[in-house]
Design a protein around this motif. Structure first.
Motif, mmCIF file in Angstrom:
data_model
loop_
_atom_site.group_PDB
_atom_site.id
_atom_site.type_symbol
_atom_site.label_atom_id
_atom_site.label_comp_id
_atom_site.label_asym_id
_atom_site.label_seq_id
_atom_site.Cartn_x
_atom_site.Cartn_y
_atom_site.Cartn_z
ATOM 1 N N TRP A 1 -20.493 -92.980 26.625
ATOM 2 C CA TRP A 1 -20.132 -93.992 27.490
ATOM 3 C C TRP A 1 -19.259 -93.234 28.757
ATOM 4 C CZ3 TRP A 1 -15.193 -96.195 29.339
ATOM 5 C CH2 TRP A 1 -15.737 -97.225 29.936
ATOM 6 N N SER B 1 -21.524 -90.057 36.556
ATOM 7 C CA SER B 1 -21.548 -90.931 37.608
ATOM 8 C C SER B 1 -20.330 -90.766 38.702
ATOM 9 C CB SER B 1 -21.872 -92.269 37.312
ATOM 10 O OG SER B 1 -20.567 -92.800 36.757
ATOM 11 N N ARG C 1 -21.031 -90.645 30.610
ATOM 12 C CA ARG C 1 -22.123 -91.271 31.590
ATOM 13 C C ARG C 1 -21.208 -91.749 32.792
ATOM 14 N NH1 ARG C 1 -27.208 -94.158 31.607
ATOM 15 N NH2 ARG C 1 -27.404 -93.487 29.664
ATOM 16 N N GLN C 2 -19.995 -92.264 32.540
ATOM 17 C CA GLN C 2 -18.942 -92.646 33.642
ATOM 18 C C GLN C 2 -18.604 -91.508 34.503
ATOM 19 O OE1 GLN C 2 -19.823 -96.203 33.477
ATOM 20 N NE2 GLN C 2 -17.669 -96.229 34.241
#
Length: 779
Positions: free
Chosen positions: A342, A349, A345-346
């Motif tokens: 997570w 982005s 992914r953060q």
């Protein structure tokens, strides 16, 4: 403690702790049972092996102990008699005959039992609404036979994974059925894990009809099947009574679970690692990999090795028929992996700005770190002025295009230059081996490029851009970017379009970020204090009054510039506290001195930012209420009038201030926003001519005329006029020019530097004030 705090600040450390706590909670609460069951079932399927053949099961299709079916007891008696001739080592009857049937049937079964050696009956332990209950067969049936205990823990899915070695019953330790079948006696209160990897089809099993037929017709075959072996007689399957579930077989006779337990003990009880131990071990491994300072790729390899270790242990335990208590550990690694994915992914982005496709400042941090020579790189941050105004005017779908067009212009001399964005008004890039002079010249050229507007969706947009640069030897990417951004914030469109950050030590940075707290401490401890600069009647040489000024003497840094810490007070919302201190100290000091009974005038500075509401009036009223002082002796100097946003509101606040009896003065008149408009719009009683005109009066005719004009204007409006900034060797000439201009009051270093209030006594005091009929404030 500091090391532990730093460790906890590591996000990976926190994720390890969170994952471990969740896994532990799931394990201790039993919620992880489905995962544990899955692994145990998987083990039983992957490493199936044949039974020992030492335990033989004879099953009845229906409940042998049913008191309403005495014929079943008679059939069991016949079977026991027949088995006695076949020579089993031991016989166990698992059904509990706790209710009598016909006398004949019970006696017949009892006689058969009495004629058989090494026969055991089972006591069944049950937990009911009323508590624990023990069911045991009637003495008329069991006679002097030994008894064993059947006690099982069934999980919510119907599986029995652990069995006891022995059970305390009526104060006596009795062996459990599986332990007795295996001929092993263990301590009461302890249990062992059942190994279900034994192939169900390899357990010798016969129906009662098959066994009885064999015993009647083929004794040699019967002896081969039963002689010297442990025989278990039980019922189940045909109905729901005494039915159990084992992996791969949802309905088997209940005695089969105990037979699997016996097979586990016969094969040799394997070592067992409790799940908390395994969880703790893998948590430790993961924590080591998480906190060790290595590159991201090496850390991922570490995580991969930990996962392979878990898989390897599972394979090893399965091959050795050891219980694999790894479900909670697998859950821990899954949760930790999910948290890290997570974050990844953060971060991914966060590395690309969605609207423009440009890399973000986060990506710049990463690239500077990977560069390996951050201290030699220069970071340039471009600040786009009027950015929000432009975005508010453009369609939303054109916002990204606008930023990309600015980035393209910044690349005009280097098309492959990587431009980063923070998603707002700042763009940045990094350069190597550029001297400050060359870099400044390049940035000036870029500013010239932006002299022509951009065309965004057919709309001409002017772009004003300034630059902040950090070309210091700072080695932290985060600090370098922050420093360049702070430098960009110090730029202005006309005066300073390019600003280079200066090198600062770690101590300087720590000082700056904790300055607000230091201001609070300094106000409380008296490190921030008030000094007084005299104001002189230049015609008589007598003392007219004094201006209260604030100073800060820090024990570590010495004298702190007033302009610096006052600005910090404004930014931190500490101006009220600072103003309250200055007013309270200055008024109480004057009230306690002989000058309070004269015409002495005390000036106190008030920031224009405080004129937005009535709190400053409340501060003044509190200060006056605590002293015996004539309010007309107090003048409030309004500083930085350019920061007055609402003239109407400011006028109302100033009128309330005047109602207390104090006077109001406009500071630095003649420069900035201290203009004729301000003088006209607001109720001032005094005007202070700015030092930039006063100091030039000896040599500058225009400056003299401005001073004369302001003096005449002030007096014609009934205002007191004070000239500030009388300094240096030309101070005497300045005084003469002020006299010629008609200005009567002046202050500056020529007369005295700001000092303690007691120094004012060195000057000739003003005439004693007439107080008849004048209201005085008393404590």
């Amino acid at each position: 403690m500091t090391a532990l705090t730093d460790l906890w600040r590591n996000q990976r450390t926190r994720h390890v702790a969170i994952a471990a706590l969740i896994a532990f909670a799931l394990g201790i609460s039993g919620i992880a049972s489905p995962a544990s069951n899955f692994l145990r079932i998987l083990q039983s399927r992957l490493a199936s092996h044949p039974a020992s053949g030492q335990v033989v099961f004879i099953g009845a299709p229906e409940d042998l102990a049913d008191p309403s079916s005495p014929g079943r007891r008679a059939a069991l008696a016949d079977l026991i008699d027949g088995l006695g001739r076949a020579g089993p080592a031991r016989t166990f009857v698992t059904d509990v005959f706790d209710k009598p049937s016909t006398i004949e049937a019970d006696r017949r079964l009892g006689d058969a039992v009495a004629g058989t050696s090494q026969i055991y009956f089972v006591r069944r332990h049950m937990t009911t609404m009323g508590g624990d209950e023990t069911l045991r067969s009637l003495p008329i049936i069991t006679g002097n036979s030994d008894e064993v205990v059947s006690k099982e823990w069934v999980d919510p899915f119907g599986f029995i994974w652990r069995l006891p070695f022995a059970v305390m019953d009526d104060g006596h330790k009795l062996p459990s059925l599986p332990a007795a079948l295996a001929g092993q006696i263990g301590p009461a209160g302890e249990s062992f894990a059942v190994d279900y990897s034994v192939s169900y089809s390899t357990i010798p099993a016969f129906t009662m009809v098959e066994a009885a037929t064999m015993l009647r017709t083929d004794m040699r075959k019967a002896e081969e099947a039963f002689a010297g072996k442990t025989v278990v007689i039980g019922s189940g399957v045909a109905n729901t009574t005494n039915v159990a579930t084992i992996p791969g077989h949802p309905k088997v006779p209940g005695a089969m679970v105990s037979i699997y337990g016996a097979e586990t003990l016969l094969a040799g009880l394997p070592p067992e690692f409790a799940w908390p131990t395994m969880l703790l071990f893998f948590t430790g491994l993961t924590l080591i990999v998480a906190v060790i300072k290595v590159k991201r790729g090496s850390r991922r390899i570490g995580y991969g090795l930990i996962s392979l270790t878990l898989i390897g242990l599972f394979a090893f335990f399965t091959a050795e028929h050891w219980p694999a208590n790894l479900a909670e550990t697998a859950i821990f690694l899954a949760i930790y992996g999910g948290l890290r994915l997570w974050v990844a992914r953060q971060n991914a982005s966060a590395l690309v700005h969605e609207a423009t496709g440009l890399p973000t400042f986060k990506a710049l941090e990463r690239d500077l770190f990977q560069m390996g020579s951050v201290h030699t790189a220069s970071v340039v941050v471009a600040k786009v002025h009027h950015f929000d105004e432009v975005l508010s005017a453009l369609p939303v779908e054109k916002h990204g295009e606008y930023l990309n067009m600015i980035a393209d212009r910044l690349r005009i001399t280097q098309r492959d230059l990587k431009i980063y964005t923070n998603g707002g008004r700042y763009l940045a890039w990094a350069v190597q081996d550029h001297g400050d002079v060359r870099l400044e010249a390049h940035l000036k050229g870029l500013r010239a490029v932006f002299s022509s507007p951009l065309s965004v969706g057919g709309t001409a947009v002017d772009v004003v851009i300034t630059f902040g640069v950090d070309s210091t030897s700072e080695g932290s990417p985060v600090r370098k970017i922050a420093s360049a951004t702070a430098a960009a914030d110090k730029t202005s469109e006309a005066v300073a379009p390019i600003h280079f950050a200066s090198a600062s030590s770690e101590a300087d940075r720590i000082w700056n970020i904790s300055l607000q707290a230091k201001i609070d401490d300094a106000l409380r401890t008296g490190e921030i204090y008030v000094v007084y600069q005299p104001q002189i009647d230049i015609r008589s040489g007598a003392l007219f009054g004094a201006e209260a000024l604030v100073r800060w003497e820090d024990p570590e840094r010495g004298s702190i510039s007033p302009s610096y810490f006052i600005e910090q007070c404004e930014q931190a919302g500490r101006m009220e506290a600072l103003t309250r201190k200055v007013m309270r100290d200055a008024l109480s000091t004057l009230a306690a001195s002989p000058l309070a009974e004269t015409g002495f005038q005390l000036s106190v500075n008030v920031s224009a930012t405080l004129l937005a509401d009535y709190r400053v009036a409340e501060i003044l009223e509190e200060a006056l209420a605590g002293v015996s002082l004539d309010p007309t002796q107090i003048t409030l100097e309004i500083t930085e009038t350019a920061r007055i946003v609402d003239y109407v509101k400011a006028g109302l606040v100033m009128e309330r201030l005047r109602q207390t009896g104090v006077k109001l003065s406009v500071d630095d008149f003649g420069v900035g926003a201290a203009s004729l408009e301000t003088l006209h719009a607001l109720p001032f009683d005094e005007v202070k001519i700015d030092r930039s005109f006063v100091a030039k009066t000896p040599d500058d005719r225009k400056a003299r005329k401005i001073v004369e004009s302001v003096t005449m204007l002030g007096k014609s409006l009934g205002m007191t006029v004070i000239a500030e900034g009388v300094e240096g060797v030309e101070g005497a000439d300045v005084v003469e020019r002020l006299k010629e201009a008609g200005c009567d009051i002046a202050q500056g270093y020529y007369f005295a530097k700001p000092a303690k209030f007691s120094r004012l006594m060195e000057f000739e005091a003003p005439a004693k004030r007439l107080t008849d009929g004048v209201p005085r404030r008393r404590v």
